[in-house]
Scaffold this active site. Structure first.
Site, mmCIF file in Angstrom:
data_model
loop_
_atom_site.group_PDB
_atom_site.id
_atom_site.type_symbol
_atom_site.label_atom_id
_atom_site.label_comp_id
_atom_site.label_asym_id
_atom_site.label_seq_id
_atom_site.Cartn_x
_atom_site.Cartn_y
_atom_site.Cartn_z
ATOM 1 C CB CYS A 119 50.052 46.892 90.185
ATOM 2 S SG CYS A 119 49.094 45.363 89.878
ATOM 3 C CB SER A 468 41.833 55.202 93.214
ATOM 4 O OG SER A 468 41.786 54.127 92.306
#
Length: 551
Positions: A119, A468
């Site tokens: 992540c 993002s």
């Protein structure tokens, strides 16, 4: 051995006594000691299974004659913290992770390190520590999540964010959204598209810090467990041969990473993380380097969110080695760069072939003739801004429109979902930079809302924050200097004309130089009260063009 500092000699009897309290035998104490930095937790889907990988790494280390010693770091999921105050802590956690790994590896002089991240910020944070520490290190990530299935098509987390806007405009029912949210993320792993996490997992492999296929083997695959065992075995070889990150993380390695990033259309956030890792390795990576490489690198993979394919498709097509082999046909890759395999890139990718000509297109038939990211400069972004060109509709590559200024993400999102934006506008979201946020929040909610309400071909978004890796559309982030640092974005007014020219790499505020100078001279920073870590972070961090590193 480096670990002898804490275990060898008469004076270290008390230290050995403490190791024996852990249940270690004399033989285990005498062997090379390998630190395992694991970000396993029960909060992030990408991290839930990391203990299983750590057990496999330990097995590999023991098979090769080493002693594994595990410790843990924090981890934050950008998806779960998206759109609220928690996002202010995401980018800042990268520095905490780097510092915590450094602290453990200096306090306990391990002979080698195995990094087990997954992540967004955890992967670059651990790689920053590897560059800083310069002891033998290998990275094995948790791997990508599989794509979900909804009404006969593959979806991922970005699909759900965009669906929220569709529900608001009547294009989807709440019941359909509820069904979608239950199947978009089918299990463990980093979200299935070429978002920030998977971009960085793939680039760890390209940089040479991870074994081949680290970036693409699905999280649930037994192949990943075997890769973890091989990583445990390989760290012992790195220790034996004294192969340090400083030999691996060279300028050539970073140029390879940027090249592959452009070819697979990675997240804009890679332009924060690669310079930050390079900085720890003593290498400067100005944004102009990204543009130079982008101009010569064809875009060969159409990955989600810009295209239909997911990481599992890239793996099936031959993975990063196959992509690098294709790029090497035009000598776009430095093949003599060394990697943690102990071999060169050329040796690693030899005879690796593309197995699907659509997932990895040939050089002669790219999706675009140039790379997936572009860095824009002009009087609105003197030190640069970034856009994922591969995710922008052709009609929005050049755009001129009136500014609509918002002082926060929440303010902009409310206007978008309330259908209060107009065709042609350039939405300015400021005071969201590293200092200004503080924390440079990702803004997947506004970009997804724009897509969801059907205006991604009609409006642009511009911010000193970031987007993002799952964002698409004319979304330009990292505008530097940021508003909080006195950058021009801080003096834009409603109605000002903004010029966006992505092919020309230009981003301009269409007012006179005299007027801009006047506005900047009258600008004053906001008065605000910050507490705790965010207060320290805002004081130390620099704008996005530096990689948001600390001064």
């Amino acid at each position: 051995m480096r670990s002898d500092q804490m275990k060898k000699g008469l004076e270290r009897a008390p230290h050995r006594s403490l190791f024996k309290a852990l249940g270690l035998t004399d033989r285990e104490i005498e062997q090379p000691m390998i630190g395992i930095a694991n970000s396993a937790n029960e909060v992030i889907p990408g991290h839930l299974h990391l203990q299983q990988l750590s057990d496999a790494v330990k097995a590999g280390i023991r098979m090769a004659g080493g002693t594994p010693l595990e410790f843990y770091t924090i981890g934050i999921c950008d998806g779960i913290i998206m759109g609220h105050e928690g996002m202010k802590y995401s980018l800042g956690s990268r520095e905490l992770i780097a510092d915590s790994v450094e602290s453990m590896a200096m306090a306990y002089p391990f002979d080698g390190l195995v990094l087990i991240p997954n992540c967004d910020k955890i992967i670059p944070g651990m790689m920053m520590a590897a560059a800083r520490l310069n002891i033998p290190t290998i990275l094995i990530s948790g791997g990508p999540m599989l794509a979900g299935q909804f009404q006969g098509r593959e979806i991922d987390l970005a699909t759900v964010f965009e669906a929220v806007g569709r529900v608001k405009t009547g294009g989807m029912t709440p019941d359909e959204l509820e069904e979608m949210e239950g199947c978009a993320c089918p299990g463990v792993g980093s979200c299935a598209g070429m978002f920030t996490a998977n971009s960085m997992n793939c680039l760890a492999e390209v940089l040479g810090l991870a074994l081949p296929y680290n970036g693409t083997i699905p999280a649930i695959s037994a192949d990943r467990i075997r890769l973890a065992k091989e990583s445990g075995i390989q760290i012992m070889d790195l220790v034996k041969n004294r192969l340090f990150p400083s030999r691996i993380l060279t300028r050539k390695a970073f140029e390879n990473a940027i090249t592959v990033d452009m070819a697979f259309g990675g997240s804009t956030n890679t332009s924060l993380h690669l310079p930050a890792i390079a900085n720890e390795a003593g290498i400067s990576l100005p944004l102009q380097t990204f543009n130079k490489i982008s101009d010569r690198t064809p875009h060969l993979c159409s990955m989600s969110p810009a295209g239909p394919y997911h990481i599992q498709d890239l793996h099936r097509a031959g993975g990063i080695p196959a992509l690098m082999t294709e790029l090497s046909r035009k000598k776009l890759i430095h093949e003599n760069a060394i990697t943690v395999t102990g071999k060169t890139v050329a040796e690693n990718i030899k005879e690796k072939k593309r197995l699907d000509p659509e997932v990895i297109r040939p050089l002669e038939r790219p999706y675009h003739s140039v790379g997936g990211l572009v860095f824009l400069f002009g009087n609105l972004a003197p030190e640069g801004g970034v856009v994922k060109r591969s995710a922008v509709d052709e009609t929005m590559l050049k755009h001129q429109g009136p500014a609509r200024v918002f002082e926060s993400e929440e303010e902009a999102l409310k206007a978008i979902l309330g259908k209060k934006i107009r065709k042609g506008e350039v939405l300015i979201i400021r005071n969201e930079g590293p200092k200004g946020g503080p924390g440079m929040r990702e803004m997947l909610a506004p970009t997804s809302a724009v897509v969801g309400v059907g205006m991604d071909k009609e409006v642009a978004l511009l911010t000193d924050g970031r987007f993002s890796g799952a964002s698409r559309g004319a979304a330009i982030g990292h505008v530097s200097p940021e508003a909080e640092a006195g950058g021009p974005i801080g003096v834009v007014r409603n109605g000002d004309l903004i010029e966006i020219d992505i092919p020309g790499k230009k981003l301009n505020l269409l007012i006179s130089a005299k007027e801009l100078k006047k506005r900047l001279s009258q600008w004053k920073p906001r008065k605000r009260e910050l507490k705790g870590y965010l207060r320290r972070y805002a004081k130390l961090v620099t704008s996005g063009h530096t990689g948001a590193i600390f001064e």
